[in-house]
Design a protein around this motif. Structure first.
Motif, PDB file in Angstrom:
ATOM      1  N   UNK A 162      35.979  65.672 -32.059  1.00 30.03           N
ATOM      2  CA  UNK A 162      36.941  66.102 -32.522  1.00 30.03           C
ATOM      3  C   UNK A 162      38.720  65.051 -32.629  1.00 30.03           C
ATOM      4  N   UNK A 163      37.860  64.037 -31.703  1.00 30.33           N
ATOM      5  CA  UNK A 163      39.161  63.112 -31.531  1.00 30.33           C
ATOM      6  C   UNK A 163      38.119  61.548 -31.377  1.00 30.33           C
ATOM      7  N   UNK A 164      36.953  61.048 -31.671  1.00 33.57           N
ATOM      8  CA  UNK A 164      36.954  59.841 -32.009  1.00 33.57           C
ATOM      9  C   UNK A 164      37.607  58.418 -31.318  1.00 33.57           C
ATOM     10  N   UNK A 165      38.823  58.970 -31.625  1.00 38.68           N
ATOM     11  CA  UNK A 165      39.502  57.158 -31.688  1.00 38.68           C
ATOM     12  C   UNK A 165      40.238  57.721 -29.956  1.00 38.68           C
ATOM     13  N   UNK A 166      39.636  58.451 -29.022  1.00 44.09           N
ATOM     14  CA  UNK A 166      40.122  58.617 -27.724  1.00 44.09           C
ATOM     15  C   UNK A 166      39.357  58.179 -27.164  1.00 44.09           C
ATOM     16  N   UNK A 167      37.462  57.938 -27.163  1.00 41.74           N
ATOM     17  CA  UNK A 167      36.576  57.979 -26.184  1.00 41.74           C
ATOM     18  C   UNK A 167      36.092  56.475 -26.509  1.00 41.74           C
ATOM     19  N   UNK A 168      36.892  56.207 -27.218  1.00 43.08           N
ATOM     20  CA  UNK A 168      35.677  54.157 -27.548  1.00 43.08           C
ATOM     21  C   UNK A 168      36.402  53.742 -26.502  1.00 43.08           C
ATOM     22  N   UNK A 169      35.595  52.625 -26.099  1.00 41.96           N
ATOM     23  CA  UNK A 169      35.776  51.469 -25.002  1.00 41.96           C
ATOM     24  C   UNK A 169      36.752  50.865 -24.579  1.00 41.96           C
ATOM     25  N   UNK A 170      37.964  50.567 -26.423  1.00 44.28           N
ATOM     26  CA  UNK A 170      39.156  49.898 -26.096  1.00 44.28           C
ATOM     27  C   UNK A 170      40.001  50.664 -25.462  1.00 44.28           C
ATOM     28  N   UNK A 173      39.249  50.820 -21.432  1.00 44.52           N
ATOM     29  CA  UNK A 173      39.571  49.577 -21.067  1.00 44.52           C
ATOM     30  C   UNK A 173      41.252  49.455 -20.738  1.00 44.52           C
ATOM     31  N   UNK A 174      41.729  50.546 -21.982  1.00 46.46           N
ATOM     32  CA  UNK A 174      43.287  50.640 -21.379  1.00 46.46           C
ATOM     33  C   UNK A 174      43.089  51.293 -20.100  1.00 46.46           C
ATOM     34  N   UNK A 175      42.820  52.138 -19.793  1.00 45.90           N
ATOM     35  CA  UNK A 175      42.924  53.166 -19.174  1.00 45.90           C
ATOM     36  C   UNK A 175      42.789  52.101 -17.621  1.00 45.90           C
ATOM     37  N   UNK A 195      29.608  57.299 -21.453  1.00 44.83           N
ATOM     38  CA  UNK A 195      28.299  56.723 -20.909  1.00 44.83           C
ATOM     39  C   UNK A 195      28.660  55.373 -20.859  1.00 44.83           C
ATOM     40  N   UNK A 196      28.600  54.424 -22.141  1.00 40.73           N
ATOM     41  CA  UNK A 196      28.223  53.483 -23.189  1.00 40.73           C
ATOM     42  C   UNK A 196      29.901  52.692 -22.775  1.00 40.73           C
ATOM     43  N   UNK A 197      30.426  53.172 -23.151  1.00 41.09           N
ATOM     44  CA  UNK A 197      31.799  52.860 -23.303  1.00 41.09           C
ATOM     45  C   UNK A 197      32.627  52.601 -22.237  1.00 41.09           C
ATOM     46  N   UNK A 198      32.303  53.865 -21.455  1.00 45.50           N
ATOM     47  CA  UNK A 198      32.972  53.867 -19.822  1.00 45.50           C
ATOM     48  C   UNK A 198      32.938  52.245 -18.943  1.00 45.50           C
ATOM     49  N   UNK A 199      31.081  52.275 -18.948  1.00 46.37           N
ATOM     50  CA  UNK A 199      30.191  50.981 -18.436  1.00 46.37           C
ATOM     51  C   UNK A 199      30.453  50.265 -19.380  1.00 46.37           C
ATOM     52  N   UNK A 200      30.967  49.824 -20.558  1.00 44.60           N
ATOM     53  CA  UNK A 200      31.208  48.722 -21.502  1.00 44.60           C
ATOM     54  C   UNK A 200      32.629  48.287 -20.754  1.00 44.60           C
ATOM     55  N   UNK A 201      33.995  49.279 -20.789  1.00 43.29           N
ATOM     56  CA  UNK A 201      34.891  48.866 -19.928  1.00 43.29           C
ATOM     57  C   UNK A 201      35.267  47.812 -18.603  1.00 43.29           C
ATOM     58  N   UNK A 202      33.853  48.341 -18.102  1.00 48.46           N
ATOM     59  CA  UNK A 202      33.886  48.059 -16.961  1.00 48.46           C
ATOM     60  C   UNK A 202      33.175  48.957 -15.471  1.00 48.46           C
ATOM     61  N   UNK A 203      33.591  50.285 -15.857  1.00 49.42           N
ATOM     62  CA  UNK A 203      33.908  51.472 -14.996  1.00 49.42           C
ATOM     63  C   UNK A 203      32.408  51.241 -13.913  1.00 49.42           C
ATOM     64  N   UNK A 204      31.904  51.839 -12.676  1.00 49.49           N
ATOM     65  CA  UNK A 204      30.399  51.892 -11.810  1.00 49.49           C
ATOM     66  C   UNK A 204      31.037  54.164 -12.557  1.00 49.49           C
ATOM     67  N   UNK A 205      29.664  54.180 -12.996  1.00 50.07           N
ATOM     68  CA  UNK A 205      29.715  55.305 -13.301  1.00 50.07           C
ATOM     69  C   UNK A 205      28.357  57.033 -12.221  1.00 50.07           C
ATOM     70  N   UNK A 206      28.871  57.544 -12.043  1.00 45.60           N
ATOM     71  CA  UNK A 206      28.503  59.236 -11.267  1.00 45.60           C
ATOM     72  C   UNK A 206      28.561  60.001 -12.393  1.00 45.60           C
ATOM     73  N   UNK A 207      27.091  60.454 -13.042  1.00 45.11           N
ATOM     74  CA  UNK A 207      26.722  61.339 -13.425  1.00 45.11           C
ATOM     75  C   UNK A 207      26.344  63.071 -11.695  1.00 45.11           C
ATOM     76  N   UNK A 208      27.893  63.601 -12.274  1.00 41.35           N
ATOM     77  CA  UNK A 208      27.823  64.971 -11.082  1.00 41.35           C
ATOM     78  C   UNK A 208      27.313  66.323 -12.414  1.00 41.35           C
ATOM     79  N   UNK A 209      26.983  67.322 -11.034  1.00 41.47           N
ATOM     80  CA  UNK A 209      26.890  68.518 -11.552  1.00 41.47           C
ATOM     81  C   UNK A 209      27.980  68.979 -12.341  1.00 41.47           C
ATOM     82  N   UNK A 210      28.217  69.765 -13.410  1.00 40.61           N
ATOM     83  CA  UNK A 210      28.922  70.003 -14.066  1.00 40.61           C
ATOM     84  C   UNK A 210      29.258  71.336 -14.385  1.00 40.61           C
ATOM     85  N   UNK A 211      30.481  71.488 -14.574  1.00 39.18           N
ATOM     86  CA  UNK A 211      31.209  72.747 -14.461  1.00 39.18           C
ATOM     87  C   UNK A 211      29.956  74.664 -15.405  1.00 39.18           C
ATOM     88  N   UNK A 212      30.202  75.791 -15.106  1.00 42.25           N
ATOM     89  CA  UNK A 212      29.522  76.507 -15.283  1.00 42.25           C
ATOM     90  C   UNK A 212      29.485  76.325 -17.609  1.00 42.25           C
TER      91      UNK A 212
END
Length: 229
Positions: A162-170, A173-175, A195-212
């Motif tokens: 729905x909002x691809x412009x908000x989920x990119x590396x740029x 990186x701002x955040x 996940x790829x865009x978060x890592x490219x921005x510099x974050x370390x990731x954890x994948x956690x159990x999601x909600x229902x």
């Protein structure tokens, strides 16, 4: 009318809203409060470092205001300064209808929810002891955020479809730049591209159990030293 929203009841009995603009609901139809509690409170607010007395939070996507409400209700002794941005705020008729449907009686939760929505836009307001909020009526892509400021980021935009412009590396990186070292970002999405865009921005990731209804969610941490290749 194509832009009119509608109230829906989710599986845990809590309310959400279906956006006609984006063709999606503001929360999971499997449970609005259940999702917000797990993603943003249990895995976000309650994961900030122990001993922190004041927490600066930034939320992408004020939406219904559930995340702000729950943050105030579950802050314990933590002082919270809450900033949030929303390009398309709900009109008063919709959020008032939402409040009456979620809390038919005048409960403290409903009173606080209404106070959050009545707070003026674009200025910091102290709503209760230990909780201040600034709601920005703005587009995240058009504002500047302070550097090394936030301890916690709630990333709660509509989906990448729905909002691809908000989920990119740029954007990530701002955040990343706006967060303090050791700060965390939580989001309901665990999509591979996210996940790829978060890592490219510099974050370390954890994948956690999601909600229902979702197998996983993501928690991203800003390291104290950004890795270089």
């Amino acid at each position: 009318m194509p832009d009119m929203d509608e109230l829906i009841v989710t599986s845990d009995g809590s309310m959400s809203i279906r956006s006609r603009r984006f063709g999606e609901t503001y929360h999971s139809h499997h449970g609005a409060i259940t999702e917000s509690m797990l993603v943003f409170i249990e895995n976000g607010l309650k994961a900030v470092p122990a001993g922190l007395s004041e927490c600066f939070i930034f939320e992408m996507g004020f939406g219904t205001g559930f995340n702000a409400l729950l943050s105030c209700l579950y802050k314990d002794n933590l002082k919270i300064v809450y900033e949030t941005v929303e390009k398309y705020p709900l009109d008063s008729a919709m959020w008032e209808s939402f409040a009456r449907s979620q809390w038919p009686e005048k409960t403290p939760e409903r009173f606080l929810f209404e106070e959050i929505h009545r707070a003026p836009w674009n200025q910091m307001i102290q709503l209760s002891e230990g909780f201040s909020i600034c709601k920005q009526k703005a587009d995240l892509l058009e504002i500047s955020l302070p550097a090394s400021h936030y301890h916690l980021v709630f990333f709660d935009a509509f989906s990448m479809d729905a909002q691809p412009e908000l989920w990119n590396e740029k954007v990530f990186s701002q955040l990343f730049t706006s967060m303090r070292p050791g700060g965390i970002l939580v989001t309901y999405s665990s999509r591979g591209e996210v996940k790829r865009n978060l890592r490219a921005a510099g974050f370390m990731l954890e994948r956690l159990a999601g909600p229902p209804g979702k197998r996983h969610m993501l928690r991203a941490t800003k390291p104290f030293i950004k890795e270089t290749i």
